[in-house]
Scaffold this active site. Structure first.
Site, PDB file in Angstrom:
ATOM      1  N   THR A 201      39.631  47.482  42.877  1.00  0.00           N
ATOM      2  CA  THR A 201      39.444  46.452  42.040  1.00  0.00           C
ATOM      3  C   THR A 201      40.448  46.721  40.756  1.00  0.00           C
ATOM      4  O   THR A 201      40.999  47.698  40.617  1.00  0.00           O
ATOM      5  CB  THR A 201      38.200  45.738  41.445  1.00  0.00           C
ATOM      6  OG1 THR A 201      38.143  44.638  40.862  1.00  0.00           O
ATOM      7  CG2 THR A 201      37.358  46.816  40.707  1.00  0.00           C
TER       8      THR A 201
ATOM      9  N   LYS B 290      45.009  48.032  41.417  1.00  0.00           N
ATOM     10  CA  LYS B 290      45.404  47.725  43.065  1.00  0.00           C
ATOM     11  C   LYS B 290      46.856  47.825  43.064  1.00  0.00           C
ATOM     12  O   LYS B 290      47.196  48.131  44.376  1.00  0.00           O
ATOM     13  CB  LYS B 290      45.165  46.185  43.020  1.00  0.00           C
ATOM     14  CG  LYS B 290      43.605  45.621  43.063  1.00  0.00           C
ATOM     15  CD  LYS B 290      43.666  44.180  43.167  1.00  0.00           C
ATOM     16  CE  LYS B 290      42.201  43.814  43.366  1.00  0.00           C
ATOM     17  NZ  LYS B 290      42.143  42.261  43.579  1.00  0.00           N
TER      18      LYS B 290
ATOM     19  N   ASN C  50      43.838  46.112  47.864  1.00  0.00           N
ATOM     20  CA  ASN C  50      42.404  46.053  47.506  1.00  0.00           C
ATOM     21  C   ASN C  50      41.634  46.968  48.251  1.00  0.00           C
ATOM     22  O   ASN C  50      40.143  47.192  48.083  1.00  0.00           O
ATOM     23  CB  ASN C  50      41.812  44.932  47.225  1.00  0.00           C
ATOM     24  CG  ASN C  50      41.443  44.072  48.539  1.00  0.00           C
ATOM     25  OD1 ASN C  50      42.228  44.432  49.522  1.00  0.00           O
ATOM     26  ND2 ASN C  50      40.596  43.272  48.489  1.00  0.00           N
TER      27      ASN C  50
ATOM     28  N   ASP D  56      42.413  40.489  49.992  1.00  0.00           N
ATOM     29  CA  ASP D  56      42.189  39.132  49.253  1.00  0.00           C
ATOM     30  C   ASP D  56      42.948  38.273  49.806  1.00  0.00           C
ATOM     31  O   ASP D  56      42.304  37.061  49.737  1.00  0.00           O
ATOM     32  CB  ASP D  56      42.788  39.647  47.833  1.00  0.00           C
ATOM     33  CG  ASP D  56      41.889  40.487  46.942  1.00  0.00           C
ATOM     34  OD1 ASP D  56      40.637  40.451  47.163  1.00  0.00           O
ATOM     35  OD2 ASP D  56      42.301  41.268  46.157  1.00  0.00           O
TER      36      ASP D  56
ATOM     37  N   GLY E 260      47.886  31.492  36.086  1.00  0.00           N
ATOM     38  CA  GLY E 260      48.097  32.841  35.991  1.00  0.00           C
ATOM     39  C   GLY E 260      49.122  33.349  36.714  1.00  0.00           C
ATOM     40  O   GLY E 260      49.568  32.823  37.738  1.00  0.00           O
TER      41      GLY E 260
ATOM     42  N   TYR F 163      33.616  34.687  38.677  1.00  0.00           N
ATOM     43  CA  TYR F 163      32.088  34.191  39.308  1.00  0.00           C
ATOM     44  C   TYR F 163      31.066  34.436  38.217  1.00  0.00           C
ATOM     45  O   TYR F 163      29.767  34.309  38.287  1.00  0.00           O
ATOM     46  CB  TYR F 163      31.714  35.013  40.509  1.00  0.00           C
ATOM     47  CG  TYR F 163      31.757  36.381  40.565  1.00  0.00           C
ATOM     48  CD1 TYR F 163      30.750  37.297  40.119  1.00  0.00           C
ATOM     49  CD2 TYR F 163      33.057  36.816  41.151  1.00  0.00           C
ATOM     50  CE1 TYR F 163      30.949  38.673  40.388  1.00  0.00           C
ATOM     51  CE2 TYR F 163      32.750  38.389  41.231  1.00  0.00           C
ATOM     52  CZ  TYR F 163      31.999  39.295  40.688  1.00  0.00           C
ATOM     53  OH  TYR F 163      32.053  40.351  40.688  1.00  0.00           O
TER      54      TYR F 163
END
Length: 274
Positions: free
Chosen positions: A64, A68, A89, A105, A128, A218
């Protein structure tokens, strides 16, 4: 005796990671009694030495932020998708002791967005332009998106996404972050920005019922952006959905057996309910 096999997640900070919960539940359900999965605090610059120091019992690593990109450099072979995205990842130990780098991912994003009803020809807005945005652009290509608009606080960062877009075969255009609100009526909105950055957009977002809003965060959940989208009738995908989907791919890479998805999902839900 049951052979000892190890896996883990590298990142910094890492104490919050729920990956051990998911993978341990998978091991238990699949009867992999010799397997364990742990967190390893590791900055990007430390990653090569950490990986080099792992013994032969290590079968795989989840990677993570912020490692990466560094993960690519320690691999003897890189999957086409990881090479296209410029980030891995997943590191998988091969029989000769070398490492194979992949990116689950992208497949995870395709899975959760397809499950939310995204179909070919969708318009996609990405908030982003960092590593998660790269995966989002690659996923948009696999979903045959008509167009991707990237909203970035640093316009120069969008240029780093263009090679990913070319490899994915999807057109990308840049728009200023100040204009982000105007692009939240797309068919799909994917927020990849850090906690709090997109919060100011929630109050004035021109949501369209039926839009799929995917916020890669999250914790906390729901984010203000996701809450406003849900109130407007949008379909919602969370970072937890992606966390599970990408972990399933990693589990199968590491163990070579079909992931017990239901058990892994139940363990994740239970951990989040505490």
């Amino acid at each position: 005796m049951t052979a000892v096999r190890r896996a883990g997640v590298l990142g910094k900070p890492i104490a919050h990671s729920l990956s051990p919960v998911i993978h341990h539940a998978g091991y238990a359900a699949a009867g992999l009694t010799g397997w364990s999965y742990t967190r390893i605090e590791c900055a990007a610059a430390e990653l090569p030495d950490v990986v080099a120091g792992l013994g032969p019992e290590w079968a795989g690593l989840s990677v993570t932020m912020p490692g990466k990109e560094a993960a690519l450099a320690v691999a003897a072979e890189v999957s086409p998708v990881a090479a296209a995205v410029g980030a891995a990842n997943t590191l998988v130990r091969r029989p000769d002791g070398s490492w194979y780098a992949d990116n689950t991912d992208v497949a995870g994003m395709v899975e959760v967005l397809t499950g939310a009803g995204v179909r070919p020809g969708a318009t996609v807005s990405v908030l982003g332009a960092g590593g998660t945005a790269r995966a989002a652009v690659a996923a948009a290509g696999r979903l045959d998106a008509r167009e991707v608009t990237v909203l970035a606080r640093r316009p120069a960062a969008v240029e780093q996404l263009r090679p990913v877009a070319r490899a994915a075969g999807v057109p990308v255009r840049a728009s200023a972050w100040d204009d982000a609100g105007a692009h939240l009526a797309a068919d799909v909105v994917i927020s990849t920005v850090p906690k709090g950055v997109a919060d100011p957009l929630a109050a004035t977002a021109p949501w369209r019922a039926g839009t799929v809003c995917f916020d890669a965060l999250y914790d906390p959940w729901p984010t203000p952006l996701a809450a406003s989208a849900r109130a407007a009738g949008c379909r919602i995908v969370s970072g937890l959905d992606l966390l599970l989907a990408q972990a399933v791919g990693q589990f199968e890479h590491f163990t070579g057996v079909v992931a017990p998805r239901a058990a892994m999902a139940a363990a994740l839900a239970a951990a989040c309910a505490r």
